[in-house]
Scaffold this motif. Sequence first.
Motif, PDB file in Angstrom:
ATOM      1  N   GLY A   1       0.788  -1.223   0.000  1.00 39.84           N
ATOM      2  CA  GLY A   1       0.000   0.000   0.000  1.00 39.84           C
ATOM      3  C   GLY A   1       0.816   1.267   0.000  1.00 39.84           C
ATOM      4  N   ARG A   2       2.112   1.191   0.347  1.00 37.26           N
ATOM      5  CA  ARG A   2       2.959   2.384   0.334  1.00 37.26           C
ATOM      6  C   ARG A   2       3.373   2.708  -1.088  1.00 37.26           C
ATOM      7  NH1 ARG A   2       5.154   4.338   5.109  1.00 37.26           N
ATOM      8  NH2 ARG A   2       5.416   6.183   3.794  1.00 37.26           N
ATOM      9  N   TYR A   3       3.488   3.990  -1.366  1.00 37.63           N
ATOM     10  CA  TYR A   3       3.946   4.432  -2.685  1.00 37.63           C
ATOM     11  C   TYR A   3       5.449   4.677  -2.606  1.00 37.63           C
ATOM     12  CZ  TYR A   3       3.898   6.565  -7.272  1.00 37.63           C
ATOM     13  OH  TYR A   3       4.122   6.825  -8.603  1.00 37.63           O
ATOM     14  N   ILE A   4       6.205   3.984  -3.460  1.00 36.52           N
ATOM     15  CA  ILE A   4       7.657   4.030  -3.383  1.00 36.52           C
ATOM     16  C   ILE A   4       8.257   4.211  -4.776  1.00 36.52           C
ATOM     17  CG2 ILE A   4       7.658   2.484  -1.370  1.00 36.52           C
ATOM     18  CD1 ILE A   4       8.820   0.313  -3.296  1.00 36.52           C
ATOM     19  N   GLY A   5       9.540   4.490  -4.784  1.00 39.73           N
ATOM     20  CA  GLY A   5      10.334   4.443  -6.003  1.00 39.73           C
ATOM     21  C   GLY A   5      11.522   3.536  -5.754  1.00 39.73           C
ATOM     22  N   ALA A   6      11.872   2.720  -6.740  1.00 35.92           N
ATOM     23  CA  ALA A   6      13.002   1.802  -6.589  1.00 35.92           C
ATOM     24  C   ALA A   6      13.901   1.890  -7.812  1.00 35.92           C
ATOM     25  CB  ALA A   6      12.515   0.367  -6.407  1.00 35.92           C
ATOM     26  N   THR A   7      15.174   2.177  -7.574  1.00 39.80           N
ATOM     27  CA  THR A   7      16.179   2.050  -8.625  1.00 39.80           C
ATOM     28  C   THR A   7      16.713   0.631  -8.557  1.00 39.80           C
ATOM     29  OG1 THR A   7      16.795   4.361  -8.285  1.00 39.80           O
ATOM     30  CG2 THR A   7      18.288   3.009  -9.591  1.00 39.80           C
ATOM     31  N   ALA A   8      16.778  -0.038  -9.711  1.00 40.74           N
ATOM     32  CA  ALA A   8      17.123  -1.458  -9.694  1.00 40.74           C
ATOM     33  C   ALA A   8      17.846  -1.852 -10.978  1.00 40.74           C
ATOM     34  CB  ALA A   8      15.858  -2.307  -9.523  1.00 40.74           C
ATOM     35  N   VAL A   9      18.470  -3.020 -10.915  1.00 39.07           N
ATOM     36  CA  VAL A   9      19.127  -3.600 -12.092  1.00 39.07           C
ATOM     37  C   VAL A   9      18.529  -4.982 -12.345  1.00 39.07           C
ATOM     38  CG1 VAL A   9      21.286  -2.318 -11.889  1.00 39.07           C
ATOM     39  CG2 VAL A   9      20.997  -4.442 -10.609  1.00 39.07           C
ATOM     40  N   PRO A  10      18.530  -5.433 -13.610  1.00 34.48           N
ATOM     41  CA  PRO A  10      17.900  -6.715 -13.921  1.00 34.48           C
ATOM     42  C   PRO A  10      18.691  -7.902 -13.407  1.00 34.48           C
ATOM     43  CG  PRO A  10      18.926  -5.770 -15.879  1.00 34.48           C
ATOM     44  CD  PRO A  10      19.019  -4.742 -14.811  1.00 34.48           C
ATOM     45  N   GLN A  11      17.963  -8.972 -13.059  1.00 35.59           N
ATOM     46  CA  GLN A  11      18.552 -10.244 -12.675  1.00 35.59           C
ATOM     47  C   GLN A  11      18.262 -11.285 -13.764  1.00 35.59           C
ATOM     48  OE1 GLN A  11      18.788 -10.687  -8.087  1.00 35.59           O
ATOM     49  NE2 GLN A  11      16.622 -10.408  -8.528  1.00 35.59           N
TER      50      GLN A  11
ATOM     51  N   PHE B   1       7.744   7.584  -0.615  1.00 39.49           N
ATOM     52  CA  PHE B   1       7.058   8.870  -0.774  1.00 39.49           C
ATOM     53  C   PHE B   1       6.062   9.100   0.358  1.00 39.49           C
ATOM     54  CE2 PHE B   1       8.306   7.948  -5.160  1.00 39.49           C
ATOM     55  CZ  PHE B   1       8.732   9.186  -5.623  1.00 39.49           C
ATOM     56  N   PRO B   2       5.835  10.356   0.721  1.00 41.41           N
ATOM     57  CA  PRO B   2       4.747  10.654   1.657  1.00 41.41           C
ATOM     58  C   PRO B   2       3.409  10.482   0.941  1.00 41.41           C
ATOM     59  CG  PRO B   2       5.701  12.691   0.839  1.00 41.41           C
ATOM     60  CD  PRO B   2       6.558  11.578   0.302  1.00 41.41           C
ATOM     61  N   PRO B   3       2.321  10.286   1.684  1.00 42.43           N
ATOM     62  CA  PRO B   3       1.010  10.049   1.054  1.00 42.43           C
ATOM     63  C   PRO B   3       0.612  11.111   0.041  1.00 42.43           C
ATOM     64  CG  PRO B   3       0.893   9.578   3.397  1.00 42.43           C
ATOM     65  CD  PRO B   3       2.241  10.183   3.161  1.00 42.43           C
ATOM     66  N   GLU B   4       0.966  12.373   0.304  1.00 41.26           N
ATOM     67  CA  GLU B   4       0.541  13.445  -0.606  1.00 41.26           C
ATOM     68  C   GLU B   4       1.271  13.409  -1.949  1.00 41.26           C
ATOM     69  OE1 GLU B   4       3.487  15.296   2.361  1.00 41.26           O
ATOM     70  OE2 GLU B   4       1.833  13.845   2.386  1.00 41.26           O
ATOM     71  N   MET B   5       2.338  12.607  -2.048  1.00 38.98           N
ATOM     72  CA  MET B   5       3.063  12.496  -3.311  1.00 38.98           C
ATOM     73  C   MET B   5       2.770  11.185  -4.030  1.00 38.98           C
ATOM     74  SD  MET B   5       6.841  14.167  -2.623  1.00 38.98           S
ATOM     75  CE  MET B   5       7.293  13.910  -4.346  1.00 38.98           C
TER      76      MET B   5
ATOM     77  N   SER C   1      20.347   0.249 -15.297  1.00 39.60           N
ATOM     78  CA  SER C   1      19.421   0.456 -14.182  1.00 39.60           C
ATOM     79  C   SER C   1      18.111   1.064 -14.671  1.00 39.60           C
ATOM     80  CB  SER C   1      20.049   1.341 -13.103  1.00 39.60           C
ATOM     81  OG  SER C   1      20.314   2.643 -13.589  1.00 39.60           O
ATOM     82  N   SER C   2      17.079   0.894 -13.856  1.00 37.81           N
ATOM     83  CA  SER C   2      15.758   1.428 -14.154  1.00 37.81           C
ATOM     84  C   SER C   2      15.177   2.044 -12.887  1.00 37.81           C
ATOM     85  CB  SER C   2      14.829   0.317 -14.664  1.00 37.81           C
ATOM     86  OG  SER C   2      14.664  -0.687 -13.674  1.00 37.81           O
ATOM     87  N   MET C   3      14.148   2.868 -13.090  1.00 37.62           N
ATOM     88  CA  MET C   3      13.408   3.437 -11.968  1.00 37.62           C
ATOM     89  C   MET C   3      11.963   2.982 -12.078  1.00 37.62           C
ATOM     90  SD  MET C   3      13.179   5.314  -9.242  1.00 37.62           S
ATOM     91  CE  MET C   3      14.635   6.372  -9.198  1.00 37.62           C
ATOM     92  N   THR C   4      11.429   2.451 -10.988  1.00 39.38           N
ATOM     93  CA  THR C   4      10.032   2.031 -10.945  1.00 39.38           C
ATOM     94  C   THR C   4       9.341   2.741  -9.788  1.00 39.38           C
ATOM     95  OG1 THR C   4      10.664  -0.162 -11.768  1.00 39.38           O
ATOM     96  CG2 THR C   4       8.442   0.075 -10.874  1.00 39.38           C
ATOM     97  N   ASN C   5       8.341   3.538 -10.109  1.00 37.23           N
ATOM     98  CA  ASN C   5       7.531   4.204  -9.094  1.00 37.23           C
ATOM     99  C   ASN C   5       6.135   3.600  -9.108  1.00 37.23           C
ATOM    100  OD1 ASN C   5       9.720   5.877  -8.765  1.00 37.23           O
ATOM    101  ND2 ASN C   5       8.600   7.780  -9.072  1.00 37.23           N
ATOM    102  N   GLY C   6       5.668   3.209  -7.945  1.00 40.81           N
ATOM    103  CA  GLY C   6       4.336   2.624  -7.872  1.00 40.81           C
ATOM    104  C   GLY C   6       3.989   2.203  -6.454  1.00 40.81           C
ATOM    105  N   VAL C   7       2.912   1.474  -6.358  1.00 39.73           N
ATOM    106  CA  VAL C   7       2.397   1.027  -5.062  1.00 39.73           C
ATOM    107  C   VAL C   7       2.920  -0.371  -4.763  1.00 39.73           C
ATOM    108  CG1 VAL C   7       0.302   0.480  -3.748  1.00 39.73           C
ATOM    109  CG2 VAL C   7       0.321   2.420  -5.320  1.00 39.73           C
TER     110      VAL C   7
END
Length: 210
Positions: free
Chosen positions: A85-95, A108-112, A128-134
Motif C-alpha cells: 500500500g505504500r507508494y515508493i520508487g526503486a532504482t534497480a538492475v535486472p537479474q 514517498f509521503p502520502p501526498e506524493m 538500471s531502471s526506476m520504478t515508481n508505484g504502489v
Amino acid sequence: MKLSPFRFACALAAPLLLTTALLALATLAHAADAPPARIRGTIEAVAGDQLTIKSNQGEDLAVTMNADTTVRAITLARIADIQPGRYIGATAVPQADGTLKALEVHVFPPEMAGAGDGHRPWDLAPNSSMTNGVVGELVTSNGRMITIKYKGGEQKVAIPDDMPVVNIEAGDRSLLTPGVHVMVFAVKNDDGTFTARSISAGKDGIKPPM
C-alpha cells in the motif's frame, strides 16, 4: 490592384514573422518537453538563488533556483517501512530470472502518491531502471521480494538487506547549505548553466541514493 510600398512591405514581412513565431513556439515546446538533467553532487556555495554544485563527476556546475523550484528533504527510513500500500520508487538492475534487484528505495509521503508513476530507464548504474508505484505483494521468505504496481504493469523487485532506504519529505531552502549532498532535476540552459526544477537535499549528512 497595385499595393502601396507600405502594404507591399507588410505582405513580404508577414510570412517571415509567422515563420519566426512558429520557430519560437517550437523552441519553447522542445525546452518544455526535454527530459530534465539529473545532477548528483554536493553544494559548494549558495548566493541568493544561485547554487554552485560539485558534481559526483568532479564538475563545478552553476544552478539557478526560481519560484517554481521545489525542495525536498531526504531522511533515513527502514526496510520495514516498505509495506503493501505504500507508494515508493526503486532504482534497480535486472537479474537473470527476469526480476529486478533494488539498488535503493525511496518512500514517498502520502501526498506524493502517483508522482512519476511507471517504469523507465535510469542512470544510476549501467542497465538500471526506476520504478515508481504502489507496493503490492510482499514476500519475506528467503530474502525480501516485493511487487511494485503502476499504471499499465508491475515489476518484481528483490530487496537486499543492506540496501539504502530513504524517505522523501517536505523541505525548504534552509536545507541548502555548503556541504549538503543533493540530487537536482534541472533544465540545461544554452549557456551551460542549469535551472532547477526540484532539489532533493540530504539531511544530517545523508547522500540521496537515487
